[in-house]
Design a protein around this motif. Structure first.
Motif, PDB file in Angstrom:
ATOM      1  N   UNK A  18       0.830  -1.204   0.000  1.00 41.24           N
ATOM      2  CA  UNK A  18       0.000   0.000   0.000  1.00 41.24           C
ATOM      3  C   UNK A  18       0.867   1.257   0.000  1.00 41.24           C
ATOM      4  N   UNK A  19       0.475   2.223  -0.819  1.00 41.09           N
ATOM      5  CA  UNK A  19       1.150   3.516  -0.800  1.00 41.09           C
ATOM      6  C   UNK A  19       0.619   4.348   0.356  1.00 41.09           C
ATOM      7  N   UNK A  20       1.473   5.224   0.892  1.00 44.47           N
ATOM      8  CA  UNK A  20       1.050   6.140   1.963  1.00 44.47           C
ATOM      9  C   UNK A  20       0.888   7.562   1.423  1.00 44.47           C
ATOM     10  N   UNK A  21       0.793   7.702   0.105  1.00 48.85           N
ATOM     11  CA  UNK A  21       0.765   9.026  -0.528  1.00 48.85           C
ATOM     12  C   UNK A  21      -0.327   9.916   0.048  1.00 48.85           C
ATOM     13  N   UNK A  22      -1.556   9.416   0.099  1.00 48.66           N
ATOM     14  CA  UNK A  22      -2.667  10.243   0.575  1.00 48.66           C
ATOM     15  C   UNK A  22      -2.483  10.637   2.031  1.00 48.66           C
ATOM     16  N   UNK A  23      -2.001   9.713   2.837  1.00 47.01           N
ATOM     17  CA  UNK A  23      -1.773  10.013   4.257  1.00 47.01           C
ATOM     18  C   UNK A  23      -0.707  11.084   4.433  1.00 47.01           C
ATOM     19  N   UNK A  24       0.406  10.915   3.728  1.00 47.43           N
ATOM     20  CA  UNK A  24       1.487  11.895   3.860  1.00 47.43           C
ATOM     21  C   UNK A  24       1.060  13.262   3.348  1.00 47.43           C
ATOM     22  N   UNK A  25       0.314  13.282   2.266  1.00 40.58           N
ATOM     23  CA  UNK A  25      -0.171  14.550   1.724  1.00 40.58           C
ATOM     24  C   UNK A  25      -1.082  15.246   2.736  1.00 40.58           C
ATOM     25  N   UNK A  26      -1.985  14.474   3.353  1.00 38.09           N
ATOM     26  CA  UNK A  26      -2.892  15.047   4.353  1.00 38.09           C
ATOM     27  C   UNK A  26      -2.120  15.534   5.574  1.00 38.09           C
ATOM     28  N   UNK A  27      -1.099  14.776   5.981  1.00 39.02           N
ATOM     29  CA  UNK A  27      -0.308  15.193   7.142  1.00 39.02           C
ATOM     30  C   UNK A  27       0.436  16.495   6.868  1.00 39.02           C
ATOM     31  N   UNK A  28       1.070  16.610   5.721  1.00 38.07           N
ATOM     32  CA  UNK A  28       1.842  17.814   5.422  1.00 38.07           C
ATOM     33  C   UNK A  28       0.937  19.042   5.316  1.00 38.07           C
ATOM     34  N   UNK A  29      -0.250  18.874   4.754  1.00 44.43           N
ATOM     35  CA  UNK A  29      -1.215  19.987   4.725  1.00 44.43           C
ATOM     36  C   UNK A  29      -1.605  20.377   6.152  1.00 44.43           C
ATOM     37  N   UNK A  30      -1.848  19.373   6.986  1.00 49.76           N
ATOM     38  CA  UNK A  30      -2.202  19.623   8.384  1.00 49.76           C
ATOM     39  C   UNK A  30      -1.061  20.327   9.110  1.00 49.76           C
ATOM     40  N   UNK A  31       0.176  19.920   8.826  1.00 47.56           N
ATOM     41  CA  UNK A  31       1.340  20.503   9.501  1.00 47.56           C
ATOM     42  C   UNK A  31       1.489  21.984   9.155  1.00 47.56           C
ATOM     43  N   UNK A  32       1.322  22.330   7.896  1.00 43.92           N
ATOM     44  CA  UNK A  32       1.391  23.738   7.494  1.00 43.92           C
ATOM     45  C   UNK A  32       0.317  24.544   8.216  1.00 43.92           C
ATOM     46  N   UNK A  33      -0.872  23.959   8.360  1.00 48.05           N
ATOM     47  CA  UNK A  33      -1.957  24.650   9.075  1.00 48.05           C
ATOM     48  C   UNK A  33      -1.587  24.885  10.540  1.00 48.05           C
ATOM     49  N   UNK A  34      -0.872  23.921  11.161  1.00 49.59           N
ATOM     50  CA  UNK A  34      -0.456  24.100  12.559  1.00 49.59           C
ATOM     51  C   UNK A  34       0.580  25.214  12.690  1.00 49.59           C
ATOM     52  N   UNK A  35       1.464  25.287  11.719  1.00 49.88           N
ATOM     53  CA  UNK A  35       2.482  26.348  11.734  1.00 49.88           C
ATOM     54  C   UNK A  35       1.811  27.715  11.696  1.00 49.88           C
ATOM     55  N   UNK A  36       0.805  27.853  10.875  1.00 51.23           N
ATOM     56  CA  UNK A  36       0.097  29.131  10.774  1.00 51.23           C
ATOM     57  C   UNK A  36      -0.748  29.398  12.016  1.00 51.23           C
ATOM     58  N   UNK A  37      -1.453  28.379  12.492  1.00 48.89           N
ATOM     59  CA  UNK A  37      -2.337  28.547  13.649  1.00 48.89           C
ATOM     60  C   UNK A  37      -1.575  28.928  14.906  1.00 48.89           C
ATOM     61  N   UNK A  38      -0.431  28.298  15.125  1.00 46.10           N
ATOM     62  CA  UNK A  38       0.337  28.525  16.352  1.00 46.10           C
ATOM     63  C   UNK A  38       1.435  29.570  16.181  1.00 46.10           C
ATOM     64  N   UNK A  39       1.481  30.207  15.023  1.00 43.87           N
ATOM     65  CA  UNK A  39       2.482  31.251  14.764  1.00 43.87           C
ATOM     66  C   UNK A  39       3.890  30.742  15.066  1.00 43.87           C
ATOM     67  N   UNK A  40       4.217  29.601  14.499  1.00 45.89           N
ATOM     68  CA  UNK A  40       5.516  28.964  14.716  1.00 45.89           C
ATOM     69  C   UNK A  40       6.604  29.768  13.997  1.00 45.89           C
ATOM     70  N   UNK A  41       7.739  29.914  14.667  1.00 46.97           N
ATOM     71  CA  UNK A  41       8.858  30.643  14.071  1.00 46.97           C
ATOM     72  C   UNK A  41       9.750  29.757  13.216  1.00 46.97           C
ATOM     73  N   UNK A  42       9.923  28.502  13.628  1.00 45.35           N
ATOM     74  CA  UNK A  42      10.805  27.589  12.893  1.00 45.35           C
ATOM     75  C   UNK A  42      10.332  26.156  13.060  1.00 45.35           C
ATOM     76  N   UNK A  43      10.462  25.378  11.995  1.00 44.35           N
ATOM     77  CA  UNK A  43      10.112  23.960  12.009  1.00 44.35           C
ATOM     78  C   UNK A  43      11.401  23.158  11.879  1.00 44.35           C
ATOM     79  N   UNK A  44      11.599  22.195  12.779  1.00 44.63           N
ATOM     80  CA  UNK A  44      12.757  21.306  12.742  1.00 44.63           C
ATOM     81  C   UNK A  44      12.290  19.903  12.394  1.00 44.63           C
ATOM     82  N   UNK A  45      12.848  19.337  11.336  1.00 44.28           N
ATOM     83  CA  UNK A  45      12.550  17.955  10.947  1.00 44.28           C
ATOM     84  C   UNK A  45      13.805  17.133  11.218  1.00 44.28           C
ATOM     85  N   UNK A  46      13.751  16.311  12.269  1.00 42.53           N
ATOM     86  CA  UNK A  46      14.951  15.652  12.781  1.00 42.53           C
ATOM     87  C   UNK A  46      15.215  14.298  12.120  1.00 42.53           C
TER      88      UNK A  46
END
Length: 405
Positions: A18-46
């Motif tokens: 199974x591909x995870x394309x749809x899940x990853x796409x939905x997660x990344x859209x959600x993540x951008x929304x969190x950055x805007x909602x919480x006024x995040x200054x920097x995102x770290x992907x470890x």
């Protein structure tokens, strides 16, 4: 300063067909929304942005679309290589992404200053100094010497990693002083630490050389953002040393976990607060177990948890004493009319002396080479000294193979 800590996306993962394309796409859209909602200054992907060093084109497209979307939020982005990531592949667009306020650190850099990043607030004032440390490969830090034991190599690697952290941290202290002092210092990492709780989908990093890095060997940074372990957790009970965990369940053993990203607030006084932000479940997954008779009801219960049109992905363990050659077909028949999809059927087996597979119903693909070797040794009658020597020799072989890879 407000940062968002995440890791282990594994873009491009192919999960049991199974591909995870749809899940990853939905997660990344959600993540951008969190950055805007919480006024995040920097995102770290470890680390472990991708699942393999040669990700499919759709995974690269997700990656680049996310970078573009992040550039519109006003937050800066730091992407660090993990053990699954290809240094060469991440380097391809590294210089281009700088134009979008994105720092990519694929691996250890020749010049330590390249791993020192000043993170800015949205108003462009300096907010923190980052020790941007990715997954550290032994060849990045050590020169191989013939004849060294696995134990010696392990100790040398652990010390080299500790020295690397200390060197970057001291440079960060100097940078903070240059900028007027009072800036918090953040560090990153992609490795296993002592006491961290892992999962089946985590591939070992330093087999034969370094199993886990002690938390006491980290420098006294105000916050340490870690990746590699998929279960979100504090390290050694420390508030400031954290694994964010993977945002998606990457194996059926992770289905009971609440996935999250971490919202971290810092000030000139250091760490203020760490707030877990729960990640929605974009694809329901469950493990169920029982006899064929019991499974009928449990499959219906699992189907009831489906959201929308997505079927629930299932791992089914059948605990029948009799060997049934048509087990897969019988399980599929029980699923007729239910919004479920069985990805794996296991036979429940009791642990037997001399067996490599234990009651946990493991398969060879879920075991590390060390675990397979240990379980094979357990089937032999060996003196304590012989067993120790065989383990030592096997660790040496793994260490030598790792250096050649």
């Amino acid at each position: 300063m407000r940062i968002l800590h995440t890791s282990d996306w594994h873009l491009g993962q192919h999960f049991m067909g199974k591909t995870r394309l749809d899940e990853h796409s939905a997660f990344l859209d959600w993540l951008v929304a969190q950055v805007e909602q919480h006024r995040v200054d920097a995102v770290l992907v470890a680390g472990d942005i991708f699942d393999t060093g040669t990700p499919p084109s759709y995974a690269r497209e997700l990656y680049h679309n996310f970078v573009v979307a992040m550039s519109r939020t006003g937050a800066s982005l730091v992407l660090l290589g993990g053990n699954h990531d290809s240094v060469a592949m991440l380097n391809e667009s590294r210089e281009l992404l700088k134009a979008l306020k994105v720092n990519v650190i694929p691996g250890a850099q020749a010049e330590p200053e390249q791993q020192l990043i000043t993170l800015h607030k949205r108003n462009r004032e300096p907010g923190a100094v980052l020790c941007a440390i990715p997954f550290l490969r032994p060849r990045d830090l050590l020169e191989s010497r013939a004849g060294e034991s696995a134990d010696h190599k392990g100790r040398a690697l652990q010390q080299a990693i500790a020295d690397h952290y200390q060197d970057i941290f001291e440079r960060a202290q100097g940078r903070s002083a240059q900028l007027g002092g009072g800036l918090p210092i953040i560090a990153t990492g992609h490795l296993t630490t002592v006491g961290a709780s892992s999962s089946d989908s985590v591939r070992e990093i330093y087999i034969g050389t370094l199993e886990a890095f002690p938390a006491s060997a980290f420098p006294p940074a105000d916050y340490i953002a870690l990746g590699h372990i998929h279960r979100p957790q504090k390290v050694g009970g420390h508030e400031h040393i954290r694994y964010s965990g993977s945002p998606l369940a990457l194996g059926f053993d992770e289905t009971g976990q609440q996935k999250e990203v971490l919202l971290v607030e810092l000030s000139s006084a250091g760490l203020k607060e760490v707030t877990p932000v729960p990640v929605p479940v974009f694809q329901p997954m469950k493990r169920i177990k029982g006899s064929l008779k019991e499974l009928a009801g449990r499959l219906s219960e699992a189907a009831a948890t489906a959201t929308g049109e997505r079927p629930v992905w299932l791992e089914v363990t059948v605990t029948e004493d009799d060997y049934l050659s048509d087990l897969q077909a019988r399980v599929q028949a029980l699923c007729d009319g239910l919004n479920v999809e069985v990805l794996m059927v296991r036979r429940g087996r009791q642990e037997r002396n001399g067996g490599l597979m234990a009651e946990q119903k493991e398969t060879l693909s879920e075991l590390t080479p060390v675990q397979v070797f240990e379980r094979r040794l357990a089937t032999e009658e060996l003196a304590g000294g012989d067993e120790h020597e065989l383990n030592r020799l096997y660790a040496q072989v793994l260490a030598d193979l790792e250096e050649q890879a």
